[in-house]
Design a protein around this motif. Structure first.
Motif, short mmCIF file in Angstrom:
data_model
loop_
_atom_site.label_atom_id
_atom_site.label_comp_id
_atom_site.label_asym_id
_atom_site.label_seq_id
_atom_site.Cartn_x
_atom_site.Cartn_y
_atom_site.Cartn_z
N ILE A 80 6.94 1.67 12.44
CA ILE A 80 5.69 0.93 12.24
C ILE A 80 5.97 -0.38 11.50
CG2 ILE A 80 3.45 0.98 11.06
CD1 ILE A 80 3.45 4.02 11.51
N GLU A 81 5.43 -1.46 12.01
CA GLU A 81 5.67 -2.78 11.41
C GLU A 81 5.13 -2.82 9.97
OE1 GLU A 81 4.73 -7.54 12.19
OE2 GLU A 81 3.98 -6.02 13.58
N GLY A 82 5.98 -3.26 9.06
CA GLY A 82 5.59 -3.39 7.67
C GLY A 82 5.93 -2.19 6.82
N LEU A 83 6.28 -1.06 7.45
CA LEU A 83 6.59 0.12 6.65
C LEU A 83 7.96 -0.04 6.00
CD1 LEU A 83 4.88 2.70 6.16
CD2 LEU A 83 6.55 3.90 7.56
N LEU A 86 -2.30 -1.66 4.05
CA LEU A 86 -2.99 -0.38 4.08
C LEU A 86 -3.08 0.18 5.50
CD1 LEU A 86 -4.50 1.81 2.62
CD2 LEU A 86 -6.58 0.41 2.72
N ILE A 87 -3.30 -0.70 6.45
CA ILE A 87 -3.35 -0.26 7.85
C ILE A 87 -2.02 0.37 8.25
CG2 ILE A 87 -3.44 -1.09 10.25
CD1 ILE A 87 -5.53 -3.16 9.28
N ALA A 88 -0.92 -0.28 7.87
CA ALA A 88 0.41 0.23 8.21
C ALA A 88 0.69 1.57 7.52
CB ALA A 88 1.48 -0.79 7.83
N ALA A 89 0.32 1.66 6.25
CA ALA A 89 0.54 2.91 5.51
C ALA A 89 -0.27 4.05 6.09
CB ALA A 89 0.19 2.72 4.03
N GLN A 90 -1.51 3.77 6.47
CA GLN A 90 -2.36 4.82 7.04
C GLN A 90 -1.85 5.26 8.41
OE1 GLN A 90 -4.91 6.17 5.05
NE2 GLN A 90 -4.52 7.75 6.59
N ALA A 102 0.85 -1.19 0.00
CA ALA A 102 0.00 0.00 0.00
C ALA A 102 0.88 1.24 0.00
CB ALA A 102 -0.93 0.01 1.21
N GLN A 103 0.50 2.20 -0.82
CA GLN A 103 1.24 3.45 -0.93
C GLN A 103 0.30 4.63 -0.66
OE1 GLN A 103 1.79 5.23 -4.80
NE2 GLN A 103 4.00 5.31 -4.50
N ARG A 104 0.78 5.60 0.09
CA ARG A 104 0.02 6.82 0.33
C ARG A 104 0.96 8.03 0.27
NH1 ARG A 104 -3.54 4.08 -0.72
NH2 ARG A 104 -5.55 3.76 0.31
N TYR A 105 0.41 9.16 -0.19
CA TYR A 105 1.18 10.40 -0.29
C TYR A 105 0.81 11.35 0.84
CZ TYR A 105 2.72 8.95 -4.91
OH TYR A 105 3.30 8.26 -5.95
N LEU A 106 1.67 12.33 1.06
CA LEU A 106 1.45 13.34 2.09
C LEU A 106 1.08 14.65 1.43
CD1 LEU A 106 4.59 12.53 4.29
CD2 LEU A 106 2.26 11.63 4.54
N PHE A 107 -0.01 15.25 1.90
CA PHE A 107 -0.52 16.50 1.33
C PHE A 107 -0.69 17.55 2.43
CE2 PHE A 107 -2.17 13.15 -1.50
CZ PHE A 107 -1.72 13.60 -2.74
N PRO A 108 0.37 18.26 2.79
CA PRO A 108 0.23 19.32 3.80
C PRO A 108 -0.58 20.49 3.24
CG PRO A 108 2.54 18.77 3.38
CD PRO A 108 1.73 18.14 2.29
N GLU A 109 -1.02 21.36 4.14
CA GLU A 109 -1.73 22.56 3.71
C GLU A 109 -0.75 23.50 3.01
OE1 GLU A 109 -5.00 23.28 3.92
OE2 GLU A 109 -5.31 21.25 4.70
N HIS A 110 -1.29 24.26 2.08
CA HIS A 110 -0.49 25.26 1.37
C HIS A 110 0.10 26.25 2.38
CE1 HIS A 110 0.71 28.51 -1.19
NE2 HIS A 110 -0.35 29.26 -0.94
N GLY A 111 1.40 26.52 2.24
CA GLY A 111 2.05 27.47 3.14
C GLY A 111 3.52 27.13 3.35
N LYS A 112 4.16 27.87 4.24
CA LYS A 112 5.58 27.65 4.53
C LYS A 112 5.73 26.61 5.62
CE LYS A 112 8.52 31.01 4.26
NZ LYS A 112 9.32 32.24 4.50
N VAL A 113 6.60 25.62 5.38
CA VAL A 113 6.79 24.54 6.34
C VAL A 113 7.53 25.07 7.57
CG1 VAL A 113 7.85 22.29 6.73
CG2 VAL A 113 6.87 22.83 4.49
N VAL A 114 6.92 24.87 8.74
CA VAL A 114 7.55 25.33 10.00
C VAL A 114 7.96 24.15 10.89
CG1 VAL A 114 6.39 27.55 9.99
CG2 VAL A 114 5.28 25.60 11.08
N ALA A 115 7.43 22.95 10.62
CA ALA A 115 7.81 21.78 11.43
C ALA A 115 7.48 20.50 10.68
CB ALA A 115 7.07 21.81 12.77
N ILE A 116 8.35 19.51 10.86
CA ILE A 116 8.12 18.16 10.32
C ILE A 116 8.33 17.18 11.47
CG2 ILE A 116 8.82 16.43 8.63
CD1 ILE A 116 9.97 18.72 6.93
N ASP A 117 7.27 16.55 11.90
CA ASP A 117 7.33 15.67 13.08
C ASP A 117 6.83 14.27 12.75
OD1 ASP A 117 8.09 17.79 15.04
OD2 ASP A 117 6.11 18.59 14.52
N GLY A 118 7.27 13.31 13.55
CA GLY A 118 6.74 11.96 13.50
C GLY A 118 7.39 11.03 12.50
#
Length: 411
Positions: free
Chosen positions: A354-357, A394-398, A331-347
């Motif tokens: 995560i198992e399976g990632l 899919l569970i792992a990707a989500q 399973a593949q998923r993309y990241l879609f942050p809100e439009h704007g200037k990036v101030v932090a990247i966490d997690g």
């Protein structure tokens, strides 16, 4: 002495193909207009040449070859440049897509004309020349349409016009959006066929098609990003019944052959509408999004990129190299942050546990501006998970998507 492979394009998603070729003992010469292209660090040699301007790439390679070098193969991956591949192949006498096939594969209108001519099922389509013509077609057909530039890529300028919706954009705006993304200012519309959409990827060898790549495409954000059509990854193996999968694969192979692919790769965008498969588009190149380099091998055991490299080098792979050994969940998923200037990247580090990632790739940095999500290049990252079933993958990707937080300040 090592054989030499010309890699047209040296972007981020081309790196797996460059590294695989080197693992196979091949000397890789990468070309790209960007002197800081990330793939250059992985290639044996780098040449500045515009990926989308064949004559410039050929000219740069002729200067390189004047020193006594001669390439044995040419290809592109994760970049829609079969016309440049064809030009390089013609110049140096290599086996690759023909100029005609490359032209068909990069011109959506010519592609549809060819499919119509040979009886490959496709949505209704038409070239249009004005917003008024678009308005008239909507009025006459009374159905949802897709408007798109004839010769762009990455979903740029592709819009879904949902007939009867109060959120449907003005025809003038829609036409301008599509036309502005076309290098030749050409625009077309086609019927929007609802139903499951599939990405296929395969080979044509000695007139026979093999389609080991088969992924259900995820469009859960159609309404969120409307009218833009943004894909959010996909899952393998497919949920579709075996007979439908077989019909889609058969059609995908026929479409590739109709374009003239006879010794190479082809990537299909397919849809199953009312139980029948249709071709939306077909590309004569390796896909982006790590589909061919990661998802297909993890799902099937097929060394897809390795086989593609053999074809580019003029070799003929054995049939068993192109047939899936198994069907694991991916399973593949993309990241879609809100439009704007990036101030932090966490997690990110937590997500990696995560198992399976299998993959976490962040494509933005603090201080960088995230554009509005209007095309696929707006994706700020990707995660891919592998498990015994597609559901567990899919569970792992989500979980990973929920774990990673890219915070932006609105501009």
């Amino acid at each position: 002495m090592k054989k030499i492979l010309i890699m047209v394009g040296a972007g981020l998603e081309t790196i797996p193909t460059i590294t695989r070729a080197k693992q196979m003992g091949i000397y890789v010469v990468a070309t790209d207009l960007n002197p800081d292209a990330p793939g250059f660090e992985h290639a044996d040699e780098s040449i500045i040449g515009c990926v989308y301007t064949p004559e410039k790439t050929v000219a740069a390679l002729k200067i390189w070859a004047a020193k006594g070098a001669k390439p044995d193969g040419v290809m592109c991956a994760a970049v829609d440049a079969p016309h440049t591949v064809a030009a390089v192949a013609k110049e140096f006498g290599l086996r690759a897509v023909s100029t005609e096939t490359a032209a068909l594969a990069t011109d959506k209108l010519a592609m549809k004309d060819r499919f119509k001519e040979v009886g490959v099922p496709i949505p209704w389509y038409k070239e249009i020349f004005s917003a008024e013509e678009l308005e008239q077609i909507l009025s006459e057909r009374k159905e949802s349409l897709v408007i798109k530039p004839v010769d762009s890529r990455g979903a740029r300028g592709v819009l879904r016009l949902t007939y009867g919706s109060d959120k449907m954009p003005a025809s003038e705006w829609a036409f301008e959006q599509a036309q502005n993304e076309s290098p030749t200012k050409r625009v077309m519309v086609e019927s929007y066929l609802d139903g499951p959409q599939i990405s296929t990827e395969g080979f044509v060898v000695c007139g026979k098609a093999y389609t080991p790549g088969f992924s259900d495409r995820n469009y859960e954000f159609l309404d969120k990003f409307a009218p833009h059509i943004i894909e959010n990854g996909g899952e393998l193996p497919s949920f579709l019944p075996d007979d439908i999968q077989a019909a889609v694969k058969d059609l995908s192979g026929k479409a590739a052959i109709a374009l003239g692919v006879d010794h190479g790769v082809a990537k299909g965008d397919m849809v199953v509408h009312n139980g029948k498969p249709y071709v939306i588009e077909m590309a004569a190149r390796l896909s982006g999004g790590y589909f061919c380099s990661h998802e297909i091998p993890w799902n099937t055991g097929v060394d897809f990129v390795g086989v593609a490299i053999k074809l580019a080098m003029g070799e003929t792979p054995a049939p068993e190299e192109m047939i899936p050994e198994y069907q694991k969940g991916v399973a593949q998923r993309y990241l879609f942050p809100e439009h704007g200037k990036v101030v932090a990247i966490d997690g990110v580090e937590e997500a990696k546990k995560i198992e399976g990632l299998r993959m976490v790739e962040i494509r933005c940095e603090i201080g960088e501006t995230i554009p509005p999500t209007t095309s696929h290049p707006a994706r700020a990252g990707v995660v891919i998970a592998v498990a015994d079933t597609r559901e567990n993958a899919l569970i792992a990707a989500q979980k990973a998507v929920n774990c990673i937080k890219i915070t932006t300040n609105k501009i």
